[in-house]
Design a protein around this motif. Structure first.
Motif, PDB file in Angstrom:
ATOM      1  N   TYR A 113      45.404  39.178  34.520  1.00 48.55           N
ATOM      2  CA  TYR A 113      46.512  38.237  34.325  1.00 48.55           C
ATOM      3  C   TYR A 113      46.029  36.855  34.707  1.00 48.55           C
ATOM      4  N   GLU A 114      46.153  35.917  33.777  1.00 47.54           N
ATOM      5  CA  GLU A 114      45.682  34.553  33.998  1.00 47.54           C
ATOM      6  C   GLU A 114      46.268  34.006  35.309  1.00 47.54           C
ATOM      7  N   GLY A 115      45.414  33.517  36.171  1.00 48.41           N
ATOM      8  CA  GLY A 115      45.913  32.911  37.395  1.00 48.41           C
ATOM      9  C   GLY A 115      45.859  33.847  38.594  1.00 48.41           C
ATOM     10  N   ILE A 116      45.677  35.151  38.337  1.00 50.22           N
ATOM     11  CA  ILE A 116      45.573  36.090  39.456  1.00 50.22           C
ATOM     12  C   ILE A 116      44.124  36.559  39.554  1.00 50.22           C
ATOM     13  N   GLY A 170      61.087  38.841  40.638  1.00 51.43           N
ATOM     14  CA  GLY A 170      60.808  39.567  39.397  1.00 51.43           C
ATOM     15  C   GLY A 170      59.397  39.383  38.888  1.00 51.43           C
ATOM     16  N   ALA A 171      58.555  38.669  39.648  1.00 53.69           N
ATOM     17  CA  ALA A 171      57.204  38.380  39.166  1.00 53.69           C
ATOM     18  C   ALA A 171      56.375  39.655  39.025  1.00 53.69           C
ATOM     19  N   CYS A 172      56.559  40.622  39.920  1.00 50.38           N
ATOM     20  CA  CYS A 172      55.780  41.863  39.872  1.00 50.38           C
ATOM     21  C   CYS A 172      56.077  42.628  38.590  1.00 50.38           C
ATOM     22  N   ARG A 198      48.845  41.907  44.040  1.00 49.38           N
ATOM     23  CA  ARG A 198      48.206  40.601  44.176  1.00 49.38           C
ATOM     24  C   ARG A 198      49.167  39.473  43.809  1.00 49.38           C
ATOM     25  N   MET A 199      49.999  39.712  42.823  1.00 45.87           N
ATOM     26  CA  MET A 199      51.010  38.711  42.473  1.00 45.87           C
ATOM     27  C   MET A 199      51.882  38.443  43.689  1.00 45.87           C
ATOM     28  N   CYS A 200      52.339  39.522  44.310  1.00 47.20           N
ATOM     29  CA  CYS A 200      53.284  39.385  45.421  1.00 47.20           C
ATOM     30  C   CYS A 200      52.640  38.734  46.645  1.00 47.20           C
ATOM     31  N   SER A 201      51.382  39.082  46.905  1.00 49.41           N
ATOM     32  CA  SER A 201      50.783  38.519  48.116  1.00 49.41           C
ATOM     33  C   SER A 201      50.049  37.203  47.858  1.00 49.41           C
ATOM     34  N   LEU A 234      54.883  43.966  48.392  1.00 50.60           N
ATOM     35  CA  LEU A 234      54.254  45.160  47.830  1.00 50.60           C
ATOM     36  C   LEU A 234      52.871  45.389  48.430  1.00 50.60           C
ATOM     37  N   SER A 235      52.528  46.658  48.611  1.00 46.77           N
ATOM     38  CA  SER A 235      51.169  46.964  49.065  1.00 46.77           C
ATOM     39  C   SER A 235      50.814  48.378  48.619  1.00 46.77           C
ATOM     40  N   PHE A 236      49.514  48.699  48.705  1.00 47.27           N
ATOM     41  CA  PHE A 236      49.094  50.074  48.429  1.00 47.27           C
ATOM     42  C   PHE A 236      49.313  50.917  49.673  1.00 47.27           C
TER      43      PHE A 236
END
Ligand SMILES: Cc1cc2nc3c(=O)[nH]c(=O)nc-3n(C[C@H](O)[C@H](O)[C@H](O)COP(=O)(O)OP(=O)(O)OC[C@H]3O[C@@H](n4cnc5c(N)ncnc54)[C@H](O)[C@@H]3O)c2cc1C
Ligand code: SF4
Ligand code: FES
Ligand code: FES
Lengths: 135, 590
Positions: free
Chosen positions: B36-39, B171-173, B132-135, B143-145
């Motif tokens: 994803y562009e930017g991540i 809502g980004a995730c 990664r988006m969330c953090s 969010l995490s694993f």
């Protein structure tokens, strides 16, 4: 005949006079005992006006301006308030009951309040009876 | 800059550029799932696999994160690459067997079935984009694993269902998830906490409405991730003219003006004060302003009339005079509601098949063409019921009618109590003075009439002037009125303002104070009394002097002068004494 007090009202142009006008436009009844004199601001009311009114035969005097903070000229009503307290003491020395003088605030929107205030002073002065000034 | 070859084409890029980006430069498409562009790339899905040849060494690498180096040769679609992708996709398909995005990609490489299993429920490929988006981007760190090996999965804190306090519901995730494994539940309810009128989700950056002046997007600081967590900032990345400024603050601008037109409008009565109508408690009970917005073709529903569950209502009740003509709230008539209620009815009839019921006390169709419009709306089959609605309740009978609302009222024309079932209720809430009307009034020294609106100088002869020269009124700040009346008043006020500007000079009232030099003793008592600082002391002549342009004629100094040296024209002592004598002539000077 019942005693009908004669009361001179000094009204500032911007609030009280307009408020009294509104009472009229709204067909609100108020006692004809109060006879209004318009001045630009309650701050213009020279204590001698009040004394003069009593001398000319008034049984009571009503001074009415804008509510504190609302004076068209910012602070004229505060000056009126200061003079009012002094004047009450002077009147007492002249043998005039200080309650014959009343200071009040009536805004341009308060037709109802104008009617209430005029009723109040009329009743108050009626109770005090006619004023007889000795020369 | 370095040079490399991709599928035989040479391209020049900065050292370290991921191969995926370098290929994009040549318009060579490489399939991706977890990019994803930017991540920051993480190379989890491995469908972007390509072959890199350096000298005699050949390697399979992931294009999304493999850095370009000088002189390498890249193959993005040879047989070895396709075989590797097939294998990867087959494994993904074995884990997430019914995810459309994976199925489609696998089909492209000829994979229809997986030898590694079948799971129709699993949707997550564990690429971690959402994490990664969330953090990294949102910086909300929700969010995490969790767990390892086959039990590895993405979780919210303590695996509580969605409802964690840290989630800001951006809502980004869900947006970045390549497989649609994440859904945002009840997003609408959370957004409803934003104090503005809520009719549907809104983005954090948007143009407020189509007619906005200036028509530029603004950032809602309560919803903007950058402002909430310091993360994101994507809008600034994509905006080419670099117009995004997160540091912009409200500024106070001081202007020198000669005249002021006050047109601060109105606010709408908060109908939740009248609990009997259920506003704020029952779904599908809307205020007129909300309904107006819904009808707007650039509004949240694109002008369609929809209940909260997205369906067209079968019947709508429009209740007049909410908070108007009511001694408990506002005694006055709000003037515009009857007509906009008829407009609503007309538009609903035009756009839906719904029945419309108007509950009114009196129908006030007062303006030019308004009565004709009323007749027309009646002809369109709108039901009008004369009687103030008593309450709106939820109707809980039978499944078919579930969710219905009931409007209870007395129909005063037939003298009967009625219950009208509807799907939506619109409350015509009163027009009332703004909450800050008093403060604004104080700033401009404006009086207010008993209803709280600003007071005009004269109701008939000067409806736009105020007692203060140069300050004018227009619109609902002076009293409820519709747009034609607002425009008429505003144009009148504008004409007055222009006339003053054209004239170039100001006429002053002749009421002024003046000081008689011969009487003034120079005591300076008046100097500090004047609220306009119009009195100065003439040091040569040793007397006080009034500046006639500054003086407003209040007379404070006149009353205070111990020498009687100041006269106020129009209100001199002699004039007032004569007045006192006159009005007490019948008292006989006892
Ligand atoms: C639901 C509804 C439907 C209507 N439909 C119609 C219709 O169909 N036809 C019709 O003719 N009329 C209609 N009206 C009436 C119409 O809305 C008003 O006549 C009109 O909006 C009045 O204009 P205004 O400029 O006085 O006030 P507003 O439109 O309220 O404008 C006032 C502006 O001043 C700004 N403001 C307020 N305070 C300050 C401050 N202190 N400093 C700076 N800015 C400030 C506000 O943000 C606002 O932008 C409707 C009203 C309602 C409630
Ligand atoms: S009349 Fe009022 S404004 Fe004029 S000089 Fe006297 S105090 Fe000042
Ligand atoms: S103008 Fe009313 S008290 Fe001064
Ligand atoms: S896109 Fe490169 S590994 Fe998923």
């Amino acid at each position: 005949m019942a005693f009908e007090p004669k009361i001179v009202g000094f009204l500032c142009n911007w609030c009280s006079y307009t408020g009294a006008d509104l009472a009229g436009v709204s067909r609100i009844k108020w006692p004809p005992n109060v006879r209004p004199i318009r001045v630009m601001c309650s701050g213009r009311i020279d204590p001698t006006f009040v004394v003069k009114a009593f001398r000319e035969g008034a049984d009571g005097v009503l001074v009415s301006g804008c509510h504190p903070g609302d004076c068209h000229y910012y602070q004229g009503n505060y000056k009126a308030l200061r003079r009012y307290h002094l004047l009450r003491r002077v009147l007492e020395q002249f043998g005039i009951h200080p309650d014959r003088l009343m200071l009040t605030w009536v805004s341009a929107a308060e037709g109802e309040r104008w009617a209430k205030v005029t009723q109040e002073i009329t009743e108050r002065v009626r109770k005090l009876g006619p004023l007889h000034l000795k020369d | 800059m370095i040079k490399l070859r991709i599928d035989g084409n040479e391209v020049e890029v900065n050292a370290g550029t991921p191969l995926l980006k370098a290929a994009q430069k040549l318009n060579i498409e490489i399939p991706t799932l977890c990019h994803y562009e930017g991540i920051e790339p993480y190379a989890a899905c491995r469908v972007c696999t390509v072959e890199v040849v350096r000298g005699r060494r050949r390697r399979m690498v992931t294009a999304c994160n493999y850095p370009a180096t000088d002189g390498i040769e890249v193959f993005t679609d040879n047989e070895r690459v396709r075989r590797a992708r097939r294998l990867n996709l087959e494994m993904l398909l074995g884990r997430c067997s019914e995810v459309p995005a994976i199925r489609a990609l696998a089909a492209k490489y000829g994979v229809e079935k997986s030898r590694f299993g079948y799971d129709p429920k699993e949707k997550c490929i564990l690429c971690g984009l959402c994490v990664r988006m969330c953090s990294d981007i949102v910086k909300a760190n929700v969010l995490s694993f969790a767990y390892s090996g086959p039990r590895r999965k993405v979780v919210t804190p303590f695996e509580r269902e969605m409802a964690t306090d840290v989630c800001i519901a951006c809502g980004a995730c869900a947006h970045v998830c390549p497989t649609g494994a994440i859904t945002i539940e009840d997003l609408s309810q959370r957004r409803g906490e934003v104090p503005e009128m809520y009719l549907g989700p809104k983005t954090a950056i948007s143009i407020p409405f189509q007619q906005a002046v200036p028509k530029v997007p603004y950032i809602d600081p309560d919803a903007c991730i950058k402002m909430q967590t310091g993360g994101c900032g994507i809008c600034a990345q994509v905006c080419e003219p670099e117009a995004i400024n997160y540091k912009m603050q409200d500024e106070v601008v001081e202007l020198d003006v000669g005249q002021i037109l006050v047109a601060t409008g109105y606010q709408i009565f908060d109908a939740s004060q009248m609990a009997q109508y259920g506003y704020g408690k029952l779904d599908n009970v809307l205020s007129a302003l909300e309904f107006e917005k819904m009808l707007n073709s650039t509004g949240p529903t694109g002008g369609r009339v929809l209940t909260k569950n997205g369906k067209e209502p079968r019947a709508i009740g429009i209740i007049h005079c909410i908070g108007s003509r009511d001694a408990r709230y506002h005694k006055y008539c709000s003037r515009v509601c009857c007509m906009y209620a008829l407009k609503f009815a007309h538009l609903v009839k035009d756009r839906t098949n719904a029945e419309v019921y108007q509950f009114y006390i009196d129908m006030r169709a007062f303006g030019k063409g308004y009565e004709e419009f009323y007749s027309r709306v009646l002809d369109e089959g709108v039901n009008v019921i004369r009687g103030k609605a008593a309450e709106v309740v939820e109707a809980t009978w039978g499944n078919e009618r579930e969710g219905h609302l009931l409007v209870r009222c007395e129909d005063t024309l037939i003298g009967k109590f009625r219950e009208v079932p509807v799907d939506m209720v619109v409350l015509c809430a009163a027009i009332e003075p703004n909450v800050d009307q008093e403060r604004v009034g104080q700033i401009f020294s404006l009086s207010r009439s008993p209803d709280g609106f600003f007071l005009e100088r004269h109701p008939k002869l000067d409806p736009m002037g105020t007692v203060n020269d140069g300050i004018y009124l227009a619109g609902c700040c002076q009293g409820p009125k519709d747009i034609p009346d607002t425009v008429a008043q505003a144009q009148g006020a504008a004409a007055r303002i222009l006339a003053m500007i054209a004239k170039g000079e100001v006429l002053l009232d002749p009421i002024r104070a003046s000081i008689d030099e011969n009487l003034c003793g120079g005591c300076k008592v008046c100097n500090n009394l004047c609220p306009y600082m119009a009195i100065t002391f003439d040091d040569v002549k040793k007397v006080s002097v009034v500046n006639e342009t500054l003086c407003k004629g209040c007379g404070t100094c006149v009353a205070a002068c111990p020498a009687g040296a100041i006269t106020g024209s129009g209100f001199t002592d002699e004039q007032i004494f004569a007045e006192i004598e006159g009005i007490l002539a019948d008292a006989g000077n006892k």
